[in-house]
Scaffold this motif. Structure first.
Motif, mmCIF file in Angstrom:
data_model
loop_
_atom_site.group_PDB
_atom_site.id
_atom_site.type_symbol
_atom_site.label_atom_id
_atom_site.label_comp_id
_atom_site.label_asym_id
_atom_site.label_seq_id
_atom_site.Cartn_x
_atom_site.Cartn_y
_atom_site.Cartn_z
ATOM 1 N N VAL A 419 0.843 -1.200 0.000
ATOM 2 C CA VAL A 419 0.000 0.000 0.000
ATOM 3 C C VAL A 419 0.876 1.247 0.000
ATOM 4 O O VAL A 419 0.565 2.240 -0.676
ATOM 5 N N ALA A 420 1.999 1.191 0.715
ATOM 6 C CA ALA A 420 2.925 2.319 0.720
ATOM 7 C C ALA A 420 3.448 2.590 -0.684
ATOM 8 O O ALA A 420 3.559 3.746 -1.117
ATOM 9 N N LEU A 421 3.768 1.513 -1.422
ATOM 10 C CA LEU A 421 4.275 1.662 -2.780
ATOM 11 C C LEU A 421 3.182 2.195 -3.703
ATOM 12 O O LEU A 421 3.433 3.065 -4.549
ATOM 13 N N ILE A 422 1.969 1.695 -3.540
ATOM 14 C CA ILE A 422 0.833 2.184 -4.344
ATOM 15 C C ILE A 422 0.642 3.676 -4.118
ATOM 16 O O ILE A 422 0.446 4.444 -5.066
ATOM 17 N N VAL A 480 -2.792 0.162 -10.878
ATOM 18 C CA VAL A 480 -1.639 0.181 -9.985
ATOM 19 C C VAL A 480 -1.788 -0.894 -8.910
ATOM 20 O O VAL A 480 -0.844 -1.655 -8.635
ATOM 21 N N VAL A 481 -2.947 -0.979 -8.306
ATOM 22 C CA VAL A 481 -3.189 -1.961 -7.241
ATOM 23 C C VAL A 481 -2.985 -3.371 -7.774
ATOM 24 O O VAL A 481 -2.302 -4.201 -7.149
ATOM 25 N N ASP A 482 -3.564 -3.668 -8.937
ATOM 26 C CA ASP A 482 -3.451 -5.019 -9.508
ATOM 27 C C ASP A 482 -2.004 -5.379 -9.797
ATOM 28 O O ASP A 482 -1.545 -6.487 -9.487
ATOM 29 N N ALA A 493 8.245 -5.461 -6.641
ATOM 30 C CA ALA A 493 7.333 -4.370 -7.000
ATOM 31 C C ALA A 493 8.081 -3.047 -7.099
ATOM 32 O O ALA A 493 7.827 -2.234 -7.998
ATOM 33 N N GLN A 494 9.010 -2.822 -6.175
ATOM 34 C CA GLN A 494 9.768 -1.571 -6.203
ATOM 35 C C GLN A 494 10.653 -1.480 -7.444
ATOM 36 O O GLN A 494 10.838 -0.399 -7.996
#
Length: 528
Positions: A419-422, A480-482, A493-494
């Motif tokens: 969630v932080a990355l999103i 983005v979430v998906d 992810a990063q």
């Protein structure tokens, strides 16, 4: 005549446009001024917002006035740094005045502010009318300040915290607020006035500074003026200034329970009986919305409502202390749409405890709105942590806050790193699209066209563009979430963040190219 006291509101945002939506009178200061004047004292108000003065210009005016007291109003912590800077300049410039501050934030952090900033002499906690009057009366006798309830002050290098003052029980006893700035606004073509029909809120929202502000004082947390008293002030403003729109700044227009409903009905009857032809807007809770009652209020001028919906997750609503169900929120929005009332919805998309499923649930809920009537503020909103609130205490206890109480926007640690990355991707990549989606709002606010068909057509096209961009924005968030959630690890992810950001950028450009061209053309039109 030299004023004994100068009350100050500094301009909040450097780039804020001078629009009817934003130029609201400093109603709190005007209540203070009216009360002090009624008790025989000379007061000057300097408002950096409505008069469009810089902080340096405000400093110059204060030094010229050379008052006994300078009082700053500060609601949220994002305003505190500039107020402290101005207070410091005044002291260094040799002003021999007592500097005090009041409002939500100083009330919450009164001891810390006085301990850390020597340019402040006192903090007036909670409602300020009586406390400020007593301070002015006893200013030359600091040994008597111990008897002034609601005051925190420095005396002989020690911080003294007096007992809280009970909130004002009968608001009808207060004089109507002075209207120092309304003539100037009217001269610019504005016919809107700010007004208060009540003070406080009976809700217990754990993130809300209003709740913390009133519940830390004594007395009833919500108090309403009588409908007769409110309508009398409205009629005075219509007759004196030609006001045709009233913005009720009440934290919650409605009082609790059946009495709150009866009072709203009496308000509608009073407007009808007086033959008052005006429009107005207010804020309330979703569980205040009743079709029969709101139909009646619309009949006498109601045209817009602000609802603090906050979330489509019942877990979050419970965590926030809303005392409201998802279905109650949904029903309230549907009822307002049915009645044709424009609605602004306060919404918190993410907070430190959010999950990817929470974000999906929120977006699904928002996509169900008819955006012709429902405006979501903001589209990507993260929880704001206000000093003194229950959520502030919780995050401090769990060591999730990054910043101290003076920071403009207090950042925090997300429990879920995805969630932080999103949040990072949305803010870094989609901010420009958020701004474009809101662009039409500011165009309409600044529009002073001649009412021609072409001007109206341009406004209609802008509204269409706004709605389509909002839908594209919500779809981009889901994308983005998906993509982030399908990654096996946060490290993976990063690594693809830059690629994902570029992919989103290209998709938004492709899907909105015609809308962007439309907005670029309309920027050059006379509507601005």
């Amino acid at each position: 005549m030299k004023p004994e006291i100068v009350l100050v509101r500094l301009k909040g945002y450097k780039d804020l446009k001078e629009t009817a939506d934003h130029l609201s009178e400093p109603l709190g200061l005007q209540y203070l001024a009216s009360y002090l004047r009624e008790n025989g004292h000379s007061v000057s108000i300097i408002d950096g917002l409505t008069s469009w003065r810089t902080s340096e210009e405000v400093v110059g005016e204060i030094l010229k006035a050379n008052p006994k007291i300078v009082g700053f109003t500060i609601t949220f912590q994002e305003y505190i740094q500039e107020n402290l800077r101005v207070a410091s300049i005044l002291v260094k410039s040799g002003l021999n005045a007592h500097i005090t501050m009041g409002g939500h934030f100083p009330s919450a952090c009164h001891e810390m502010l006085l301990k850390n900033f020597s340019q402040i002499d006192s903090i007036i906690r909670h409602e300020g009318e009586v406390t400020l009057l007593e301070l002015l009366q006893e200013l030359e006798h600091p040994n008597r300040w111990t008897k002034i309830s609601g005051l925190t002050y420095r005396y002989k290098d020690k911080i003294h915290v007096n007992p809280p003052r009970d909130l004002i029980s009968n608001l009808d006893n207060l004089p109507f607020p002075s209207r120092d700035f309304l003539p100037g606004l009217v001269s610019k073509g504005f016919r809107k006035a700010a007004i208060l029909a009540s003070r406080g809120c009976y809700g217990q929202c754990r993130f809300c500074s209003v709740c913390a502000f009133y519940r830390s004082a004594g007395g009833a947390v919500w108090r309403g003026r009588s409908p007769k008293n409110v309508v009398e002030e409205m009629m005075d403003l219509v007759e004196a200034y030609g006001i045709n729109y009233f913005q009720f700044l009440d934290d919650n227009f409605f009082g609790p329970g059946r009495d709150g409903v009866l009072r709203a009905e009496e308000f509608a009857d009073e407007i009808l009986n007086k033959g008052l032809k005006v429009k107005y807007c207010f804020a309330c809770r979703s569980d205040n919305v009743d079709e029969r009652l709101f139909r009646r209020l619309k009949k006498v001028g109601l045209d817009r409502v602000f609802l603090g919906v906050e979330s489509a997750s019942q877990r979050f609503l419970d965590q926030y202390g809303k005392g409201i169900s998802i279905e109650t929120n949904r029903k309230a929005v549907q009822t307002l749409k049915k009645l044709g009332l424009d609605t602004s919805v306060g919404f918190i998309m993410v907070d430190p405890f959010a999950t990817c499923d929470d974000i999906r649930q929120n977006i699904s809920f928002l996509k169900g709105f008819d955006k012709q009537y429902i405006e979501v503020e903001p589209l990507w909103g993260s929880l704001m942590v206000y000093a003194g609130t229950a959520i502030d205490v919780k995050l401090q206890q769990e060591d999730l806050l990054h910043d101290n109480y003076l920071d403009l926007t207090r950042t925090y640690e997300f429990c879920d790193p995805k969630v932080a990355l999103i949040d990072r991707i949305v803010r870094s990549t989609l901010t420009k699209w958020i701004n474009l989606a809101l662009y039409e709002k500011y165009v309409r606010a600044t529009w002073s066209g001649d009412g021609s068909v072409n001007a109206k057509e341009r406004a209609t096209l802008l509204e269409m563009a706004e709605l389509q961009l909002q839908d594209l924005f919500l779809e981009a968030i889901l994308m983005v979430v998906d993509r982030v959630e399908e990654m096996d690890s946060i490290e993976e992810a990063q690594k693809v963040m830059e690629t994902l950001s570029t992919e989103i950028e290209e998709k938004m450009k492709k899907n909105s190219s015609s809308l962007i061209q439309l907005l670029q053309v309309l920027r050059l039109s006379k509507i601005m």
